[in-house]
Design a protein around this motif. Structure first.
Motif, PDB file in Angstrom:
ATOM      1  N   MET A 153       0.849  -1.176   0.000  1.00 37.72           N
ATOM      2  CA  MET A 153       0.000   0.000   0.000  1.00 37.72           C
ATOM      3  C   MET A 153       0.892   1.236   0.000  1.00 37.72           C
ATOM      4  SD  MET A 153      -2.606   1.519   2.889  1.00 37.72           S
ATOM      5  CE  MET A 153      -3.662   0.116   2.904  1.00 37.72           C
ATOM      6  N   LEU A 154       0.592   2.142  -0.891  1.00 42.22           N
ATOM      7  CA  LEU A 154       1.280   3.423  -0.940  1.00 42.22           C
ATOM      8  C   LEU A 154       0.602   4.346   0.067  1.00 42.22           C
ATOM      9  CD1 LEU A 154       3.208   5.502  -2.250  1.00 42.22           C
ATOM     10  CD2 LEU A 154       1.375   5.959  -3.908  1.00 42.22           C
ATOM     11  N   VAL A 155       1.361   4.982   0.914  1.00 39.65           N
ATOM     12  CA  VAL A 155       0.818   5.909   1.907  1.00 39.65           C
ATOM     13  C   VAL A 155       1.362   7.303   1.605  1.00 39.65           C
ATOM     14  CG1 VAL A 155       0.654   6.483   4.350  1.00 39.65           C
ATOM     15  CG2 VAL A 155       0.702   4.076   3.640  1.00 39.65           C
ATOM     16  N   GLN A 211     -15.819   1.217   0.121  1.00 40.97           N
ATOM     17  CA  GLN A 211     -15.382  -0.175   0.287  1.00 40.97           C
ATOM     18  C   GLN A 211     -16.513  -1.075   0.759  1.00 40.97           C
ATOM     19  OE1 GLN A 211     -14.932  -2.024   3.325  1.00 40.97           O
ATOM     20  NE2 GLN A 211     -14.210  -3.797   2.190  1.00 40.97           N
TER      21      GLN A 211
END
Length: 81
Positions: free
Chosen positions: A1-3, A45
């Motif tokens: 996951m890119l934060v 989601q």
């Protein structure tokens, strides 16, 4: 996951077509805006998970439904003879 860290009014771009902008930060809530082409579906989601579950349920026939269908076929064959 890119934060990534973004401030109010700042954006990120995804594949030249999708822009996600931080609109407001109020306590634990972050309001974001998403600009994307019309053909790209965007879901929260929990809604996406609900759609996926409904799709799985509709794609999986129930044994009782199959048995009832087979019984109707057998009855039709008996009446036909």
């Amino acid at each position: 996951m890119l934060v990534l860290s973004r401030k109010k009014g700042e954006s990120i771009i995804i594949q030249d077509q999708i822009e996600v902008t931080v609109l407001a930060v109020e306590g634990d809530t972050v309001r974001i805006g998403i600009s994307a082409p019309k053909h790209i579906d965007i879901f929260r989601q929990e809604i996406y998970a609900s759609i996926q579950e409904a799709n799985r349920e509709s794609a999986t026939p129930l044994e009782a439904d199959i048995e009832a269908f087979m019984e109707r076929l057998r009855s039709a064959e008996i009446k036909k003879d």
